[in-house]
Motif scaffolding. Structure first.
Motif, PDB file in Angstrom:
ATOM      1  N   ALA A 275       0.823  -1.234  -0.101  1.00 24.03           N
ATOM      2  CA  ALA A 275      -0.012   0.026   0.101  1.00 24.03           C
ATOM      3  C   ALA A 275       0.906   1.277  -0.034  1.00 24.03           C
ATOM      4  O   ALA A 275       0.511   2.245  -0.624  1.00 24.03           O
ATOM      5  N   TYR A 276       1.783   1.221   0.679  1.00 26.29           N
ATOM      6  CA  TYR A 276       2.841   2.346   0.994  1.00 26.29           C
ATOM      7  C   TYR A 276       3.428   2.476  -0.598  1.00 26.29           C
ATOM      8  O   TYR A 276       3.568   3.620  -1.142  1.00 26.29           O
ATOM      9  N   GLY A 277       4.057   1.458  -0.996  1.00 30.15           N
ATOM     10  CA  GLY A 277       4.750   1.735  -2.374  1.00 30.15           C
ATOM     11  C   GLY A 277       3.740   2.034  -3.542  1.00 30.15           C
ATOM     12  O   GLY A 277       3.995   3.020  -4.231  1.00 30.15           O
ATOM     13  N   GLY A 278       2.531   1.382  -3.441  1.00 30.21           N
ATOM     14  CA  GLY A 278       1.291   2.030  -4.432  1.00 30.21           C
ATOM     15  C   GLY A 278       1.047   3.354  -4.182  1.00 30.21           C
ATOM     16  O   GLY A 278       0.886   4.377  -5.351  1.00 30.21           O
ATOM     17  N   ALA A 279       1.053   3.871  -3.117  1.00 27.06           N
ATOM     18  CA  ALA A 279       0.720   5.406  -2.670  1.00 27.06           C
ATOM     19  C   ALA A 279       1.841   6.134  -3.112  1.00 27.06           C
ATOM     20  O   ALA A 279       1.536   7.302  -3.927  1.00 27.06           O
ATOM     21  N   LEU A 280       3.072   5.917  -3.045  1.00 25.88           N
ATOM     22  CA  LEU A 280       4.213   6.933  -3.376  1.00 25.88           C
ATOM     23  C   LEU A 280       4.265   7.061  -4.872  1.00 25.88           C
ATOM     24  O   LEU A 280       4.420   8.013  -5.459  1.00 25.88           O
ATOM     25  N   GLY A 281       4.164   5.853  -5.587  1.00 22.34           N
ATOM     26  CA  GLY A 281       4.175   5.716  -7.163  1.00 22.34           C
ATOM     27  C   GLY A 281       3.165   6.621  -7.710  1.00 22.34           C
ATOM     28  O   GLY A 281       3.197   7.412  -8.408  1.00 22.34           O
ATOM     29  N   THR A 282       1.835   6.396  -7.126  1.00 27.84           N
ATOM     30  CA  THR A 282       0.610   7.105  -7.617  1.00 27.84           C
ATOM     31  C   THR A 282       0.953   8.613  -7.330  1.00 27.84           C
ATOM     32  O   THR A 282       0.302   9.477  -8.255  1.00 27.84           O
ATOM     33  N   ILE A 283       1.239   9.171  -6.125  1.00 28.55           N
ATOM     34  CA  ILE A 283       1.494  10.298  -5.804  1.00 28.55           C
ATOM     35  C   ILE A 283       2.371  11.116  -6.826  1.00 28.55           C
ATOM     36  O   ILE A 283       2.323  12.181  -7.281  1.00 28.55           O
ATOM     37  N   ALA A 284       3.491  10.502  -7.143  1.00 33.49           N
ATOM     38  CA  ALA A 284       4.557  10.699  -8.312  1.00 33.49           C
ATOM     39  C   ALA A 284       4.055  10.938  -9.429  1.00 33.49           C
ATOM     40  O   ALA A 284       4.285  11.970 -10.313  1.00 33.49           O
ATOM     41  N   ILE A 285       3.174  10.082  -9.962  1.00 35.19           N
ATOM     42  CA  ILE A 285       2.378  10.153 -11.388  1.00 35.19           C
ATOM     43  C   ILE A 285       1.473  11.278 -11.368  1.00 35.19           C
ATOM     44  O   ILE A 285       1.588  12.029 -12.269  1.00 35.19           O
ATOM     45  N   LEU A 286       0.627  11.555 -10.194  1.00 33.24           N
ATOM     46  CA  LEU A 286      -0.209  12.423 -10.300  1.00 33.24           C
ATOM     47  C   LEU A 286       0.379  13.939 -10.348  1.00 33.24           C
ATOM     48  O   LEU A 286      -0.230  14.775 -10.796  1.00 33.24           O
ATOM     49  N   LEU A 287       1.661  14.040  -9.772  1.00 32.83           N
ATOM     50  CA  LEU A 287       2.375  15.261  -9.543  1.00 32.83           C
ATOM     51  C   LEU A 287       3.252  15.555 -10.619  1.00 32.83           C
ATOM     52  O   LEU A 287       4.048  16.449 -10.745  1.00 32.83           O
ATOM     53  N   LYS A 288       3.274  14.786 -11.417  1.00 32.46           N
ATOM     54  CA  LYS A 288       4.225  14.709 -12.635  1.00 32.46           C
ATOM     55  C   LYS A 288       5.719  14.697 -12.013  1.00 32.46           C
ATOM     56  O   LYS A 288       6.879  15.509 -12.703  1.00 32.46           O
ATOM     57  N   LYS A 289       5.969  13.851 -11.114  1.00 28.10           N
ATOM     58  CA  LYS A 289       7.259  13.839 -10.773  1.00 28.10           C
ATOM     59  C   LYS A 289       7.725  12.340 -10.440  1.00 28.10           C
ATOM     60  O   LYS A 289       8.535  12.040  -9.599  1.00 28.10           O
ATOM     61  N   GLU A 290       7.498  11.669 -11.527  1.00 29.16           N
ATOM     62  CA  GLU A 290       7.752  10.171 -11.773  1.00 29.16           C
ATOM     63  C   GLU A 290       9.398   9.944 -11.731  1.00 29.16           C
ATOM     64  O   GLU A 290       9.862   9.078 -11.096  1.00 29.16           O
ATOM     65  N   ILE A 291      10.035  10.976 -12.265  1.00 28.56           N
ATOM     66  CA  ILE A 291      11.579  10.779 -12.174  1.00 28.56           C
ATOM     67  C   ILE A 291      12.190  11.099 -11.084  1.00 28.56           C
ATOM     68  O   ILE A 291      13.354  10.885 -10.874  1.00 28.56           O
ATOM     69  N   LEU A 292      11.447  11.986 -10.285  1.00 28.20           N
ATOM     70  CA  LEU A 292      12.039  12.471  -9.145  1.00 28.20           C
ATOM     71  C   LEU A 292      11.917  11.520  -7.958  1.00 28.20           C
ATOM     72  O   LEU A 292      12.585  11.740  -6.859  1.00 28.20           O
ATOM     73  N   LEU A 293      11.015  10.689  -7.989  1.00 27.65           N
ATOM     74  CA  LEU A 293      10.621   9.715  -6.948  1.00 27.65           C
ATOM     75  C   LEU A 293      11.854   8.686  -6.512  1.00 27.65           C
ATOM     76  O   LEU A 293      11.982   8.495  -5.374  1.00 27.65           O
ATOM     77  N   PRO A 294      12.664   8.181  -7.712  1.00 29.04           N
ATOM     78  CA  PRO A 294      13.958   7.634  -7.261  1.00 29.04           C
ATOM     79  C   PRO A 294      15.022   8.344  -6.642  1.00 29.04           C
ATOM     80  O   PRO A 294      15.766   7.816  -5.925  1.00 29.04           O
ATOM     81  N   ILE A 295      14.899   9.755  -6.586  1.00 28.04           N
ATOM     82  CA  ILE A 295      15.614  10.354  -5.922  1.00 28.04           C
ATOM     83  C   ILE A 295      15.126  10.929  -4.500  1.00 28.04           C
ATOM     84  O   ILE A 295      16.020  10.503  -3.492  1.00 28.04           O
ATOM     85  N   ILE A 296      13.820  11.359  -4.535  1.00 27.25           N
ATOM     86  CA  ILE A 296      13.371  11.366  -3.097  1.00 27.25           C
ATOM     87  C   ILE A 296      13.437  10.134  -2.411  1.00 27.25           C
ATOM     88  O   ILE A 296      13.556  10.166  -0.863  1.00 27.25           O
ATOM     89  N   GLY A 297      13.090   9.121  -2.835  1.00 26.94           N
ATOM     90  CA  GLY A 297      13.116   7.623  -2.390  1.00 26.94           C
ATOM     91  C   GLY A 297      14.223   6.907  -2.672  1.00 26.94           C
ATOM     92  O   GLY A 297      14.251   5.848  -2.752  1.00 26.94           O
ATOM     93  N   GLY A 298      15.324   7.804  -2.513  1.00 25.54           N
ATOM     94  CA  GLY A 298      16.799   7.090  -2.825  1.00 25.54           C
ATOM     95  C   GLY A 298      17.034   5.698  -2.010  1.00 25.54           C
ATOM     96  O   GLY A 298      17.755   4.771  -2.689  1.00 25.54           O
ATOM     97  N   VAL A 299      16.695   5.605  -0.780  1.00 23.73           N
ATOM     98  CA  VAL A 299      16.921   4.649  -0.023  1.00 23.73           C
ATOM     99  C   VAL A 299      16.121   3.327  -0.442  1.00 23.73           C
ATOM    100  O   VAL A 299      16.757   2.281  -0.660  1.00 23.73           O
ATOM    101  N   PHE A 300      14.884   3.526  -0.921  1.00 23.81           N
ATOM    102  CA  PHE A 300      14.206   2.563  -1.430  1.00 23.81           C
ATOM    103  C   PHE A 300      14.892   1.921  -2.720  1.00 23.81           C
ATOM    104  O   PHE A 300      14.905   0.677  -2.877  1.00 23.81           O
ATOM    105  N   VAL A 301      15.410   3.074  -3.466  1.00 24.94           N
ATOM    106  CA  VAL A 301      16.154   2.502  -4.748  1.00 24.94           C
ATOM    107  C   VAL A 301      17.430   1.592  -4.322  1.00 24.94           C
ATOM    108  O   VAL A 301      17.706   0.754  -4.745  1.00 24.94           O
ATOM    109  N   LEU A 302      18.315   2.211  -3.306  1.00 24.33           N
ATOM    110  CA  LEU A 302      19.479   1.396  -2.833  1.00 24.33           C
ATOM    111  C   LEU A 302      19.143   0.037  -2.541  1.00 24.33           C
ATOM    112  O   LEU A 302      19.961  -0.947  -2.776  1.00 24.33           O
TER     113      LEU A 302
END
Length: 364
Positions: A275-302
């Motif tokens: 639910a958390y992951g789906g929410a973060l992805g959806t927020i990034a999509i709605l705000l047009k910050k899809e590519i910014l998500l891996p930066i803001i959520g950098g620890v998840f990416v690592l």
């Protein structure tokens, strides 16, 4: 819902219209989300324990985690309930963005619930088969992608890169199929990334909290034409209203962290992490910050990269390991770091990544 009620009283009885302010309703959504998660939390945990909904710990994980076996799981239900109730109270019922966000939270939460339930029934850490979980994630991603695309605005199919003012790509060709595919892949990646990170007490909850803060700021900024124009961001009408759903999730996460911090009295399970992951992805999509998500959520990416690299290295070297254990938080545990040290240091990294993400709004 409360907004509609107070609109009536403001119009007919000349009452103060503070309840119409997005900033006030966002703050109240956070407070309500926190209280709804906190106050019945102990009762919910006791019920989960009575129903024997206990955590099944991986046998190949760190030995220090074996003592966590039996800790009540499916605590994500508490998060989801808190968000849904709090958002419903304070959002504008005409806000499509918030409804899409709540749909994503509920949909991915349901998928995670099925996974957790099967783990409990089977009495092991194997839940929903990987292919069925992936199919579920794809179907949810396609559904959300279609909702966003067919109810979109002039910016919907544009892809913006951090530190650039103009969009780099437009995925709106072929009736939006590339855009819907992109949304599906992003949501699948984000939901799995949080799921992989959820391995230590409070780790995923705290990192999600940290990630939600810059997104709440971004939602408020791009929803205002003056702020968006000053920062050369796309102005998306109604985006500010999304800050209510974001802060409701933030408040619910704070309430859940009260019980999820070390030593955790309840685990969120896949119910919460998906639910958390789906929410973060959806927020990034709605705000047009899809590519910014891996930066803001950098620890998840690592954390996700550590798993991918571990598997590739294992296969390429005939059984050798790049890390002592993946995901990355287990590697540091096996190096001798205490669980609290790992969590706190990863939170610090999360704050740094969030600040870099906010910096990208101005440096363009």
């Amino acid at each position: 819902m409360i907004l509609s009620l107070f609109d009536y009283f403001v119009e007919h009885y000349n009452l103060p219209n503070i309840f119409t302010y997005i900033s006030f309703r966002s703050a109240m959504a956070a407070v309500c989300g926190f209280l709804i998660a906190l106050l019945p939390g102990r009762w919910v945990i006791d019920k989960l324990r009575i129903m024997k909904f206990g955590q099944e710990v991986r046998s190949d994980g760190p030995k220090t985690h074996l003592k966590k076996s039996g800790t009540p799981t499916m605590g994500g239900l508490l998060i989801i309930l808190s968000v849904l109730v709090s958002s419903a109270l304070w959002l504008d019922v005409h806000s499509l963005y918030n409804w899409i966000l709540l749909l994503a939270i509920a949909g991915y939460g349901l998928l995670g619930f099925l996974d957790d339930y099967l783990k409990i029934v089977r009495k092991n850490s194997d839940g929903l088969l990987a292919r069925f979980k992936l199919i579920g994630q794809f179907l949810l991603g396609i559904s959300i992608g279609c909702l966003v695309y067919y109810n979109g605005n002039e910016y919907t199919t544009y892809i913006y890169f951090p530190f650039y003012k103009e969009p780099i790509l437009d995925l709106g060709f072929w009736n939006g199929i590339p855009y819907i595919a992109f949304v599906t892949l992003l949501l699948t990646a984000s939901s799995n990334a949080v799921n992989l990170t959820d391995g230590l007490d409070g780790l995923a909850t705290g990192l999600t909290l940290i990630t939600l803060v810059p997104f709440a700021v971004i939602a408020y900024v791009i929803g205002r034409a003056d702020f968006a124009s000053y920062l050369f961001l796309p102005h998306i009408a109604g985006a500010s209203e999304l800050s209510i759903g974001i802060l409701a999730l933030l408040g619910a996460s704070l309430g859940f962290l009260w019980f999820n911090s070390h030593p955790a009295r309840v685990m969120m399970g896949d119910t919460g992490s998906l639910a958390y992951g789906g929410a973060l992805g959806t927020i990034a999509i709605l705000l047009k910050k899809e590519i910014l998500l891996p930066i803001i959520g950098g620890v998840f990416v690592l954390e996700t990269l550590s798993v991918i690299l571990q598997v590739l290295y294992f296969k390429c070297t005939g059984g050798k390991r790049l890390f002592r254990m993946a995901p990355l938080h287990h590697h540091f545990e096996l190096k001798g770091w205490h669980e609290n040290q790992v969590v706190n240091r990863f939170w610090i990294l999360g704050v740094i990544f969030a600040l870099i993400g906010l910096l990208a709004l101005k440096v363009r």
